[in-house]
Structure formats: structure tokens, C-alpha cells
Design a protein around this motif. Structure first.
Motif, PDB file in Angstrom:
ATOM      1  N   ARG A 151       0.857  -1.187   0.000  1.00  0.00           N
ATOM      2  CA  ARG A 151       0.000   0.000   0.000  1.00  0.00           C
ATOM      3  C   ARG A 151       0.896   1.240   0.000  1.00  0.00           C
ATOM      4  O   ARG A 151       1.859   1.321   0.772  1.00  0.00           O
ATOM      5  CB  ARG A 151      -0.899   0.005   1.244  1.00  0.00           C
ATOM      6  CG  ARG A 151      -1.996   1.062   1.234  1.00  0.00           C
ATOM      7  CD  ARG A 151      -2.831   0.982   2.515  1.00  0.00           C
ATOM      8  NE  ARG A 151      -3.403  -0.341   2.697  1.00  0.00           N
ATOM      9  CZ  ARG A 151      -4.549  -0.743   2.148  1.00  0.00           C
ATOM     10  NH1 ARG A 151      -5.228   0.082   1.385  1.00  0.00           N
ATOM     11  NH2 ARG A 151      -5.006  -1.965   2.384  1.00  0.00           N
ATOM     12  N   GLU A 152       0.587   2.185  -0.847  1.00  0.00           N
ATOM     13  CA  GLU A 152       1.406   3.388  -0.964  1.00  0.00           C
ATOM     14  C   GLU A 152       0.978   4.456   0.040  1.00  0.00           C
ATOM     15  O   GLU A 152      -0.120   4.408   0.598  1.00  0.00           O
ATOM     16  CB  GLU A 152       1.294   3.962  -2.380  1.00  0.00           C
ATOM     17  CG  GLU A 152       1.839   3.054  -3.463  1.00  0.00           C
ATOM     18  CD  GLU A 152       1.436   3.521  -4.845  1.00  0.00           C
ATOM     19  OE1 GLU A 152       2.322   3.830  -5.642  1.00  0.00           O
ATOM     20  OE2 GLU A 152       0.229   3.572  -5.119  1.00  0.00           O
ATOM     21  N   GLN A 153       1.865   5.430   0.234  1.00  0.00           N
ATOM     22  CA  GLN A 153       1.545   6.647   0.964  1.00  0.00           C
ATOM     23  C   GLN A 153       1.226   7.750  -0.048  1.00  0.00           C
ATOM     24  O   GLN A 153       1.751   7.749  -1.168  1.00  0.00           O
ATOM     25  CB  GLN A 153       2.707   7.081   1.851  1.00  0.00           C
ATOM     26  CG  GLN A 153       2.964   6.164   3.034  1.00  0.00           C
ATOM     27  CD  GLN A 153       1.864   6.259   4.082  1.00  0.00           C
ATOM     28  OE1 GLN A 153       1.325   7.331   4.357  1.00  0.00           O
ATOM     29  NE2 GLN A 153       1.533   5.114   4.684  1.00  0.00           N
ATOM     30  N   ILE A 154       0.383   8.682   0.347  1.00  0.00           N
ATOM     31  CA  ILE A 154      -0.004   9.800  -0.512  1.00  0.00           C
ATOM     32  C   ILE A 154       0.518  11.084   0.109  1.00  0.00           C
ATOM     33  O   ILE A 154       0.314  11.332   1.311  1.00  0.00           O
ATOM     34  CB  ILE A 154      -1.538   9.862  -0.672  1.00  0.00           C
ATOM     35  CG1 ILE A 154      -2.059   8.602  -1.376  1.00  0.00           C
ATOM     36  CG2 ILE A 154      -1.958  11.116  -1.433  1.00  0.00           C
ATOM     37  CD1 ILE A 154      -3.569   8.497  -1.413  1.00  0.00           C
ATOM     38  N   PRO A 191      -5.704  10.028  -5.883  1.00  0.00           N
ATOM     39  CA  PRO A 191      -5.477  10.768  -4.633  1.00  0.00           C
ATOM     40  C   PRO A 191      -6.264  12.075  -4.628  1.00  0.00           C
ATOM     41  O   PRO A 191      -6.292  12.806  -5.615  1.00  0.00           O
ATOM     42  CB  PRO A 191      -3.966  11.034  -4.646  1.00  0.00           C
ATOM     43  CG  PRO A 191      -3.399   9.984  -5.540  1.00  0.00           C
ATOM     44  CD  PRO A 191      -4.442   9.732  -6.588  1.00  0.00           C
ATOM     45  N   TRP A 228      -6.344  14.743   1.755  1.00  0.00           N
ATOM     46  CA  TRP A 228      -5.032  15.027   2.356  1.00  0.00           C
ATOM     47  C   TRP A 228      -5.116  16.217   3.306  1.00  0.00           C
ATOM     48  O   TRP A 228      -4.567  16.179   4.421  1.00  0.00           O
ATOM     49  CB  TRP A 228      -3.993  15.300   1.267  1.00  0.00           C
ATOM     50  CG  TRP A 228      -2.624  15.492   1.844  1.00  0.00           C
ATOM     51  CD1 TRP A 228      -1.710  14.529   2.151  1.00  0.00           C
ATOM     52  CD2 TRP A 228      -2.020  16.740   2.229  1.00  0.00           C
ATOM     53  NE1 TRP A 228      -0.581  15.081   2.698  1.00  0.00           N
ATOM     54  CE2 TRP A 228      -0.736  16.442   2.753  1.00  0.00           C
ATOM     55  CE3 TRP A 228      -2.433  18.062   2.172  1.00  0.00           C
ATOM     56  CZ2 TRP A 228       0.125  17.425   3.225  1.00  0.00           C
ATOM     57  CZ3 TRP A 228      -1.570  19.058   2.639  1.00  0.00           C
ATOM     58  CH2 TRP A 228      -0.318  18.728   3.155  1.00  0.00           C
ATOM     59  N   THR A 242      -2.094   9.876 -14.521  1.00  0.00           N
ATOM     60  CA  THR A 242      -1.172  10.054 -13.389  1.00  0.00           C
ATOM     61  C   THR A 242       0.185  10.549 -13.858  1.00  0.00           C
ATOM     62  O   THR A 242       0.774  11.457 -13.251  1.00  0.00           O
ATOM     63  CB  THR A 242      -1.007   8.723 -12.632  1.00  0.00           C
ATOM     64  OG1 THR A 242      -2.268   8.328 -12.101  1.00  0.00           O
ATOM     65  CG2 THR A 242       0.010   8.860 -11.507  1.00  0.00           C
ATOM     66  N   ARG A 272       1.232   9.361  -5.314  1.00  0.00           N
ATOM     67  CA  ARG A 272       1.378   8.101  -4.591  1.00  0.00           C
ATOM     68  C   ARG A 272       2.867   7.760  -4.570  1.00  0.00           C
ATOM     69  O   ARG A 272       3.568   7.906  -5.569  1.00  0.00           O
ATOM     70  CB  ARG A 272       0.559   6.987  -5.252  1.00  0.00           C
ATOM     71  CG  ARG A 272      -0.943   7.254  -5.190  1.00  0.00           C
ATOM     72  CD  ARG A 272      -1.736   5.961  -5.381  1.00  0.00           C
ATOM     73  NE  ARG A 272      -1.461   5.318  -6.654  1.00  0.00           N
ATOM     74  CZ  ARG A 272      -2.183   5.490  -7.757  1.00  0.00           C
ATOM     75  NH1 ARG A 272      -3.215   6.317  -7.736  1.00  0.00           N
ATOM     76  NH2 ARG A 272      -1.879   4.854  -8.863  1.00  0.00           N
ATOM     77  N   SER A 273       3.334   7.258  -3.446  1.00  0.00           N
ATOM     78  CA  SER A 273       4.767   7.066  -3.226  1.00  0.00           C
ATOM     79  C   SER A 273       5.439   6.220  -4.302  1.00  0.00           C
ATOM     80  O   SER A 273       6.569   6.501  -4.702  1.00  0.00           O
ATOM     81  CB  SER A 273       5.006   6.448  -1.850  1.00  0.00           C
ATOM     82  OG  SER A 273       4.169   5.310  -1.649  1.00  0.00           O
ATOM     83  N   HIS A 318       4.965   6.084  -7.351  1.00  0.00           N
ATOM     84  CA  HIS A 318       5.078   6.755  -8.641  1.00  0.00           C
ATOM     85  C   HIS A 318       6.167   7.826  -8.681  1.00  0.00           C
ATOM     86  O   HIS A 318       6.418   8.397  -9.738  1.00  0.00           O
ATOM     87  CB  HIS A 318       3.737   7.381  -9.018  1.00  0.00           C
ATOM     88  CG  HIS A 318       2.670   6.390  -9.364  1.00  0.00           C
ATOM     89  ND1 HIS A 318       2.082   5.581  -8.431  1.00  0.00           N
ATOM     90  CD2 HIS A 318       2.112   6.057 -10.559  1.00  0.00           C
ATOM     91  CE1 HIS A 318       1.186   4.809  -9.016  1.00  0.00           C
ATOM     92  NE2 HIS A 318       1.196   5.069 -10.314  1.00  0.00           N
ATOM     93  N   SER A 333      -2.785   5.141   1.117  1.00  0.00           N
ATOM     94  CA  SER A 333      -3.747   5.061   0.020  1.00  0.00           C
ATOM     95  C   SER A 333      -4.907   4.150   0.420  1.00  0.00           C
ATOM     96  O   SER A 333      -4.690   3.097   1.023  1.00  0.00           O
ATOM     97  CB  SER A 333      -3.072   4.508  -1.238  1.00  0.00           C
ATOM     98  OG  SER A 333      -4.034   4.199  -2.229  1.00  0.00           O
ATOM     99  N   TYR A 339       8.233   3.243   2.288  1.00  0.00           N
ATOM    100  CA  TYR A 339       7.104   4.165   2.295  1.00  0.00           C
ATOM    101  C   TYR A 339       6.646   4.464   3.723  1.00  0.00           C
ATOM    102  O   TYR A 339       5.811   5.274   3.973  1.00  0.00           O
ATOM    103  CB  TYR A 339       5.915   3.573   1.514  1.00  0.00           C
ATOM    104  CG  TYR A 339       6.243   3.238   0.081  1.00  0.00           C
ATOM    105  CD1 TYR A 339       7.277   3.891  -0.596  1.00  0.00           C
ATOM    106  CD2 TYR A 339       5.530   2.254  -0.589  1.00  0.00           C
ATOM    107  CE1 TYR A 339       7.562   3.558  -1.906  1.00  0.00           C
ATOM    108  CE2 TYR A 339       5.815   1.932  -1.894  1.00  0.00           C
ATOM    109  CZ  TYR A 339       6.838   2.565  -2.564  1.00  0.00           C
ATOM    110  OH  TYR A 339       7.139   2.246  -3.849  1.00  0.00           O
TER     111      TYR A 339
END
Length: 300
Positions: free
Chosen positions: A160-163, A199, A204, A224, A241-242, A244, A264, A300
Motif C-alpha cells: 500500500r502506498e503513501q499519498i 489521490p 489530504w 497520473t 502516490r509514493s 510513482h 492510500s 514508504y
């Protein structure tokens, strides 16, 4: 199968459909005119239909016209498959489907590592945002971005990514470094059009404790990669997103703004038809990408 003639006979028919005479067809095949004529007579007898009207020039009958594209497609697929098998040279081909942005930003930079670890696997990478049904003509496995709800398939969580917001250094020099999340409301904000997987700035800002009724939206992008590229060009601040922006953060072309934790809502999953996950080449790829995902998740 009793009506299936030798491949050379099918080739003679396919070539003859593209020529006006047996003589010109024979020239392409590097055989005699009588050999072509004999093969086509044999085919007509075998199938019980007349394929050509014979005269000063060859003309396909309705039956010949109906069969010509079928035979042509068969020969083309046979040649393409044989060429593919020769190219593999004992390697096992694995067709992998994922989204274009994930392939470009996350998977492609890591594929050389797979080649070093598993030289026996030859990956064919296909990109699409659409769902696939895993028919024989479709990819063997997929990396999908979603909720993990794939009840009829084998699926395994990857990461899972971070935003977080990102901007390029020249933009920050020009507009100044924001000191608190609320400061971003005066910056041009790049947004990505789309549904739940995109996102969202309001999410955020909420996580950062900033009440927002409206913000200064700069440009809305349908892709994206275009959003990230616009940030690289200094057109505004992107919510990324982390996975990317790994390379861009590493080389300094983009800067992460604020350490506001926002996982995310969606994650990446390895997906394939049930049963094939145990096939050696599929299992090897799955174990490799799981290991890469663990390393990525730690960052991440």
C-alpha cells in the motif's frame, strides 16, 4: 481433423488467393506451376468445394473467398507462434498485465533484477486499466490496484502506498517553501481527474487538519504520469502516490512536502486464475514481486 491438409497445401492456397495466375503463385513459392495446380486440386477434392474459377486469371469462388481469411489467419498465427518459440530459446514466457503508470514508474525499473534472478522467465508486459478475464489470449497474471476483492481469482496483497504532495525545487524557490500544510492553499495544485483510485486533495488536507472549502486548482489531468510530469515542469504541486515518484525523490527532481501520514485507500495485489499460482514460473515471479513489494513498503 480428417479434413486438415498438409501445411504446404494450405500455404499454396493462401498464396494463390493473392495472385492472378498459378504461374505467379508458383514463383512466390519457388515450385512449378503444375505443383501449385495439383495441390489446389487436392484441396478442393479433400474439402468437397471449388475454390477457384479457372480461366485467363484466377478468381475465388464464394467458398474460396470464405475460406481464404481463415487459412491466412491460421498461417500467420502459426508463423508468429513458431517465431516466438524460437526467440524464447528455452525460456518460459510469462504475460503480465498492469496499469501503465505502475508499469512505467514501479515495475519497469525493477525488471532487470528479475532477469538476473530468473533468466529462465521471459516477461511480456501489457498495460491496461480495464478488467481482464484471463482467457487463453490474455495475460497469465496481473498486478491490480484495488480493494483486494477478487473472489473468483487467486489474489495476494503486495503493498500500500503513501499519498503526499510533491513539487520541483525551482517552483519552491519561486514561491517559497510552505511552512505548514495550510500554506499549500495559495499554491497552484495539480489534480488528477478520476474516481476513487485517484489521490484527493481534500482528503489530504483533512488528514493534515486543514479545513478546506475551496482550493486553487491549477490544471486537472486525465493521467497520473501527466500529473507527475507537470510537477516536474514546475507547473504546480502534485498529490502523488509514493510508488510513482521513487526515482524523482531519490534524484531530487521532486521534493516531498510535509510528513503527513496518509495511506492510500487502495493497494496493489498479485492476481491470477486459481491453480496457476503454483506453476514454477508463476510462483517464481510471484515470490520475486512479493520480495520487491516488501522492500518498497519499508521505504514508504
Amino acid at each position: 481433423m480428417r479434413d486438415l491438409p498438409p501445411t504446404a497445401t494450405l500455404r499454396a492456397f493462401e498464396v494463390a488467393t493473392r495472385h492472378a495466375t498459378f504461374t505467379s503463385a508458383a514463383d512466390e513459392l519457388h515450385v512449378t506451376q503444375s505443383a501449385v495446380s495439383h495441390q489446389l486440386r487436392h484441396l478442393e477434392e479433400l474439402w468437397g468445394v471449388q475454390l477457384f474459377q479457372r480461366g485467363k486469371s484466377l478468381t475465388l469462388t464464394p467458398a474460396g473467398a470464405a475460406l481464404a481469411p481463415v487459412v491466412r489467419e491460421f498461417i500467420m498465427k502459426l508463423e508468429a507462434t513458431l517465431a516466438d518459440l524460437r526467440e524464447q530459446k528455452g525460456r518460459v514466457r510469462l504475460k503480465v498485465s498492469t496499469t501503465y503508470s505502475f508499469a512505467l514508474k514501479w515495475l519497469l525499473p525493477r525488471l532487470p533484477g528479475l532477469a538476473r534472478q530468473h533468466p529462465e522467465i521471459l516477461v511480456t508486459l501489457e498495460t491496461t486499466d480495464a478488467a481482464i478475464n484471463f482467457t487463453p489470449a490474455e495475460p497469465d497474471v496481473a498486478i491490480r490496484f484495488g480493494t483486494g476483492n477478487y473472489p473468483s481469482l487467486y489474489s495476494e496483497f503486495l503493498f500500500r502506498e503513501q499519498i503526499f504532495p510533491v513539487a520541483n525545487p525551482p517552483l519552491l524557490e519561486r514561491l517559497g517553501m510552505p511552512r505548514k500544510p495550510a500554506d499549500l492553499l495559495r499554491y497552484p495544485l495539480l489534480t488528477r481527474a478520476g474516481a476513487d483510485m485517484v489521490p484527493k486533495w481534500d482528503l489530504w488536507f483533512q488528514q493534515a487538519g486543514v479545513a478546506v472549502s475551496a482550493f486553487r486548482e491549477s490544471v486537472r489531468f486525465a493521467d497520473t504520469n501527466m500529473t507527475i510530469e507537470a510537477a516536474l515542469l514546475g507547473q504546480g504541486v502534485a498529490l502523488a502516490r509514493s510508488g510513482h515518484v521513487e526515482n524523482e525523490l531519490a534524484d531530487g527532481s521532486l521534493v516531498r512536502l510535509f510528513n503527513v501520514p496518509l495511506p492510500s485507500p487502495l493497494a496493489y495485489y498479485f492476481v491470477c486464475p486459481k491453480g496457476i499460482e503454483a506453476q514454477p514460473h508463476v510462483a517464481a515471479f510471484r515470490e520475486w514481486i512479493m520480495a520487491e513489494s516488501v522492500r518498497a513498503g519499508e521505504g514508504y
